[in-house]
Design a protein around this motif. Structure first.
Motif, PDB file in Angstrom:
ATOM      1  N   VAL A 197       0.851  -1.185   0.000  1.00 40.39           N
ATOM      2  CA  VAL A 197       0.000   0.000   0.000  1.00 40.39           C
ATOM      3  C   VAL A 197       0.887   1.236   0.000  1.00 40.39           C
ATOM      4  O   VAL A 197       1.615   1.473   0.968  1.00 40.39           O
ATOM      5  N   LEU A 198       0.857   1.997  -1.064  1.00 34.19           N
ATOM      6  CA  LEU A 198       1.637   3.222  -1.129  1.00 34.19           C
ATOM      7  C   LEU A 198       0.953   4.324  -0.322  1.00 34.19           C
ATOM      8  O   LEU A 198      -0.264   4.323  -0.157  1.00 34.19           O
ATOM      9  N   LYS A 199       1.735   5.274   0.154  1.00 31.61           N
ATOM     10  CA  LYS A 199       1.202   6.302   1.036  1.00 31.61           C
ATOM     11  C   LYS A 199       0.231   7.239   0.330  1.00 31.61           C
ATOM     12  O   LYS A 199      -0.654   7.820   0.949  1.00 31.61           O
ATOM     13  N   ARG A 200       0.409   7.410  -0.961  1.00 29.02           N
ATOM     14  CA  ARG A 200      -0.486   8.270  -1.734  1.00 29.02           C
ATOM     15  C   ARG A 200      -0.483   7.785  -3.176  1.00 29.02           C
ATOM     16  O   ARG A 200       0.175   6.795  -3.508  1.00 29.02           O
ATOM     17  N   ASN A 201      -1.208   8.475  -4.015  1.00 24.56           N
ATOM     18  CA  ASN A 201      -1.242   8.134  -5.428  1.00 24.56           C
ATOM     19  C   ASN A 201       0.011   8.660  -6.127  1.00 24.56           C
ATOM     20  O   ASN A 201       0.181   9.863  -6.287  1.00 24.56           O
ATOM     21  N   TYR A 202       0.904   7.735  -6.520  1.00 23.88           N
ATOM     22  CA  TYR A 202       2.139   8.106  -7.210  1.00 23.88           C
ATOM     23  C   TYR A 202       2.018   7.945  -8.720  1.00 23.88           C
ATOM     24  O   TYR A 202       2.885   8.396  -9.459  1.00 23.88           O
ATOM     25  N   GLY A 203       0.996   7.264  -9.192  1.00 25.22           N
ATOM     26  CA  GLY A 203       0.873   6.972 -10.608  1.00 25.22           C
ATOM     27  C   GLY A 203       1.270   5.536 -10.913  1.00 25.22           C
ATOM     28  O   GLY A 203       1.994   4.892 -10.156  1.00 25.22           O
ATOM     29  N   GLN A 204       0.787   5.022 -12.048  1.00 30.77           N
ATOM     30  CA  GLN A 204       0.971   3.610 -12.378  1.00 30.77           C
ATOM     31  C   GLN A 204       2.445   3.224 -12.498  1.00 30.77           C
ATOM     32  O   GLN A 204       2.836   2.132 -12.103  1.00 30.77           O
ATOM     33  N   THR A 205       3.266   4.112 -13.021  1.00 31.89           N
ATOM     34  CA  THR A 205       4.671   3.763 -13.232  1.00 31.89           C
ATOM     35  C   THR A 205       5.389   3.501 -11.922  1.00 31.89           C
ATOM     36  O   THR A 205       6.088   2.498 -11.754  1.00 31.89           O
ATOM     37  N   PHE A 206       5.239   4.408 -10.954  1.00 35.72           N
ATOM     38  CA  PHE A 206       5.891   4.222  -9.662  1.00 35.72           C
ATOM     39  C   PHE A 206       5.318   3.018  -8.929  1.00 35.72           C
ATOM     40  O   PHE A 206       6.053   2.280  -8.251  1.00 35.72           O
ATOM     41  N   ALA A 207       3.988   2.814  -9.047  1.00 35.65           N
ATOM     42  CA  ALA A 207       3.372   1.647  -8.406  1.00 35.65           C
ATOM     43  C   ALA A 207       3.932   0.356  -8.997  1.00 35.65           C
ATOM     44  O   ALA A 207       4.228  -0.609  -8.274  1.00 35.65           O
ATOM     45  N   MET A 208       4.103   0.327 -10.302  1.00 40.25           N
ATOM     46  CA  MET A 208       4.661  -0.848 -10.951  1.00 40.25           C
ATOM     47  C   MET A 208       6.100  -1.089 -10.509  1.00 40.25           C
ATOM     48  O   MET A 208       6.505  -2.229 -10.229  1.00 40.25           O
ATOM     49  N   GLU A 209       6.865  -0.010 -10.406  1.00 37.17           N
ATOM     50  CA  GLU A 209       8.254  -0.129  -9.956  1.00 37.17           C
ATOM     51  C   GLU A 209       8.311  -0.651  -8.527  1.00 37.17           C
ATOM     52  O   GLU A 209       9.175  -1.478  -8.186  1.00 37.17           O
ATOM     53  N   ALA A 210       7.394  -0.184  -7.661  1.00 36.09           N
ATOM     54  CA  ALA A 210       7.365  -0.664  -6.276  1.00 36.09           C
ATOM     55  C   ALA A 210       7.130  -2.161  -6.226  1.00 36.09           C
ATOM     56  O   ALA A 210       7.795  -2.891  -5.480  1.00 36.09           O
ATOM     57  N   GLY A 211       6.186  -2.655  -7.039  1.00 36.13           N
ATOM     58  CA  GLY A 211       5.910  -4.088  -7.056  1.00 36.13           C
ATOM     59  C   GLY A 211       7.056  -4.899  -7.624  1.00 36.13           C
ATOM     60  O   GLY A 211       7.404  -5.959  -7.099  1.00 36.13           O
ATOM     61  N   ILE A 212       7.657  -4.402  -8.688  1.00 28.98           N
ATOM     62  CA  ILE A 212       8.776  -5.117  -9.308  1.00 28.98           C
ATOM     63  C   ILE A 212       9.944  -5.243  -8.341  1.00 28.98           C
ATOM     64  O   ILE A 212      10.572  -6.299  -8.227  1.00 28.98           O
ATOM     65  N   GLN A 213      10.250  -4.178  -7.621  1.00 32.65           N
ATOM     66  CA  GLN A 213      11.379  -4.216  -6.698  1.00 32.65           C
ATOM     67  C   GLN A 213      11.123  -5.141  -5.510  1.00 32.65           C
ATOM     68  O   GLN A 213      12.070  -5.631  -4.894  1.00 32.65           O
ATOM     69  N   GLN A 214       9.862  -5.387  -5.184  1.00 33.12           N
ATOM     70  CA  GLN A 214       9.535  -6.309  -4.096  1.00 33.12           C
ATOM     71  C   GLN A 214       9.411  -7.759  -4.573  1.00 33.12           C
ATOM     72  O   GLN A 214       9.371  -8.677  -3.756  1.00 33.12           O
ATOM     73  N   ALA A 215       9.348  -7.966  -5.875  1.00 31.32           N
ATOM     74  CA  ALA A 215       9.146  -9.306  -6.421  1.00 31.32           C
ATOM     75  C   ALA A 215      10.389 -10.169  -6.238  1.00 31.32           C
ATOM     76  O   ALA A 215      11.517  -9.694  -6.342  1.00 31.32           O
ATOM     77  N   SER A 216      10.163 -11.455  -5.993  1.00 30.35           N
ATOM     78  CA  SER A 216      11.271 -12.396  -5.791  1.00 30.35           C
ATOM     79  C   SER A 216      11.345 -13.454  -6.880  1.00 30.35           C
ATOM     80  O   SER A 216      12.169 -14.355  -6.806  1.00 30.35           O
ATOM     81  N   GLY A 217      10.489 -13.365  -7.886  1.00 30.28           N
ATOM     82  CA  GLY A 217      10.417 -14.403  -8.903  1.00 30.28           C
ATOM     83  C   GLY A 217      11.553 -14.353  -9.904  1.00 30.28           C
ATOM     84  O   GLY A 217      12.186 -13.321 -10.128  1.00 30.28           O
ATOM     85  N   ASP A 218      11.805 -15.506 -10.538  1.00 30.53           N
ATOM     86  CA  ASP A 218      12.761 -15.563 -11.642  1.00 30.53           C
ATOM     87  C   ASP A 218      12.187 -14.899 -12.883  1.00 30.53           C
ATOM     88  O   ASP A 218      12.925 -14.362 -13.709  1.00 30.53           O
ATOM     89  N   TYR A 219      10.867 -14.966 -13.008  1.00 31.66           N
ATOM     90  CA  TYR A 219      10.140 -14.247 -14.053  1.00 31.66           C
ATOM     91  C   TYR A 219       9.113 -13.347 -13.381  1.00 31.66           C
ATOM     92  O   TYR A 219       8.510 -13.717 -12.373  1.00 31.66           O
ATOM     93  N   ILE A 220       8.923 -12.167 -13.946  1.00 31.46           N
ATOM     94  CA  ILE A 220       7.996 -11.188 -13.377  1.00 31.46           C
ATOM     95  C   ILE A 220       6.994 -10.786 -14.455  1.00 31.46           C
ATOM     96  O   ILE A 220       7.387 -10.401 -15.562  1.00 31.46           O
ATOM     97  N   VAL A 221       5.719 -10.898 -14.117  1.00 32.39           N
ATOM     98  CA  VAL A 221       4.634 -10.514 -15.018  1.00 32.39           C
ATOM     99  C   VAL A 221       3.975  -9.260 -14.467  1.00 32.39           C
ATOM    100  O   VAL A 221       3.711  -9.166 -13.268  1.00 32.39           O
ATOM    101  N   THR A 222       3.717  -8.295 -15.337  1.00 29.71           N
ATOM    102  CA  THR A 222       2.943  -7.120 -14.949  1.00 29.71           C
ATOM    103  C   THR A 222       1.591  -7.167 -15.652  1.00 29.71           C
ATOM    104  O   THR A 222       1.499  -7.617 -16.796  1.00 29.71           O
ATOM    105  N   MET A 223       0.558  -6.714 -14.951  1.00 32.45           N
ATOM    106  CA  MET A 223      -0.774  -6.670 -15.549  1.00 32.45           C
ATOM    107  C   MET A 223      -1.635  -5.667 -14.795  1.00 32.45           C
ATOM    108  O   MET A 223      -1.320  -5.273 -13.682  1.00 32.45           O
TER     109      MET A 223
END
Length: 317
Positions: free
Chosen positions: A61-87
């Motif tokens: 949960v982000l503290k405020r609305n940062y926009g889709q790009t920053f939200a996507m980056e936050a999820g990617i940086q937390q991901a632990s998978g060998d492959y990462i899917v965005t949707m």
């Protein structure tokens, strides 16, 4: 092999439960994690996700609305998978396409598999036409040949995803950013469904933002590592134009003509100074790039919560 699915959501409360059911069915038998990134929702999206939590689901949960790009980056940086899917979280992307993307990537050795909404289910005038124009322009200016840059459904290897360096509104240009890393990339047709619940967060108002970001991406693609190659030739041309004008006026002065009140003299001086300033700006940019590559990138977002099922269970125990 772990698969991470990163889903950015904002005010999608009615889509959460059916999306999780579809994901669970599509990913059955895989070792996977689902990372929801809430980008400042003001409805019950966060509560709906929490109510559906299991061992495969994580909520950021982000503290405020940062926009889709920053939200996507936050999820990617937390991901632990060998492959990462965005949707997207609006049910327009189909989770049933994920196994196909993964199979193509593994069997054919692709580092990026981009979705192509060949039969896009959106309004033609407000969504499809601007998107087609943008896709054509991006192809022409970047040389990255895809049909659909705006489809969020994409699969990446871990290394490529973690080094995209997303910020601003760069999610549309992810294929270009991946190509700048030298990623082996392909595109496949995926299903696309009309939106049933909620409202689109995009419209014609973002056109100028996309054009501005496109200019920035083209600059990054061609000159980011050596900005002097961009500013140097421009500065030298302007400086030489100033020299030519002033030499011409100098010849006139030697022939006895008055040049002190001629506007051309002012133009010549301005061009000389402008050329020098542009070249100096190029030197400054080169120094900044050296500093950039020698330092660690700053954090681009702040996370309010990073929630797992165990956290939910502790709250109720």
């Amino acid at each position: 092999m772990i698969l991470s699915v990163v889903i950015t959501v904002m005010n999608e409360e009615e889509n959460i439960e059916p999306l999780i059911h579809q994901l669970t069915a599509a990913l059955q038998g895989m070792d996977y994690e689902i990372i929801f990134v809430d980008d400042g929702s003001t409805d019950r999206t966060v509560e709906r996700i929490k109510s559906c939590m299991d061992n495969h689901i994580r909520l950021i949960v982000l503290k405020r609305n940062y926009g889709q790009t920053f939200a996507m980056e936050a999820g990617i940086q937390q991901a632990s998978g060998d492959y990462i899917v965005t949707m997207d979280g609006d049910l327009q992307n189909d989770p049933a396409d994920i196994p196909m993307l993964l199979k193509i990537a593994r069997e054919e050795g692709w580092e990026v598999v981009a979705g192509w909404r060949a039969n896009r289910q959106d309004d033609w005038l407000l969504r499809k036409l601007p998107s087609r124009m943008a896709n054509w322009l991006i192809r022409r200016m970047t040389g990255v040949r895809l049909h659909d840059y705006g489809c969020t459904l994409k699969l990446f290897t871990r290394d490529i995803a973690k080094n995209l360096g997303l910020y601003g509104e760069m999610h549309r240009f992810i294929p270009v950013l991946a190509a700048m890393q030298g990623a082996r990339m392909t595109e496949v047709a995926v299903r696309h469904h009309p939106r049933v619940h909620g409202h689109s967060k995009y419209g014609l108002g973002r056109t100028f933002k996309v054009l501005s970001d496109l200019l920035l991406v083209v600059f990054f693609q061609k000159y980011f590592r050596s900005p002097m190659h961009f500013f140097g030739p421009i500065g030298l041309l302007v400086f030489l134009a100033g020299i030519f004008i002033n030499l011409y006026l100098f010849v006139l002065k030697l022939s006895g003509e008055k040049i002190g009140e001629r506007p051309l003299l002012i133009l010549g001086v301005i061009l000389l100074l402008s050329g020098l300033l542009i070249v100096l700006f190029g030197f400054l940019m080169e120094i900044m790039m050296r500093i950039y590559y020698g330092s660690h990138p700053e954090r681009k977002f702040q996370i309010r919560e990073n929630i797992t099922l165990q956290d939910i269970q502790k709250q109720h125990s």
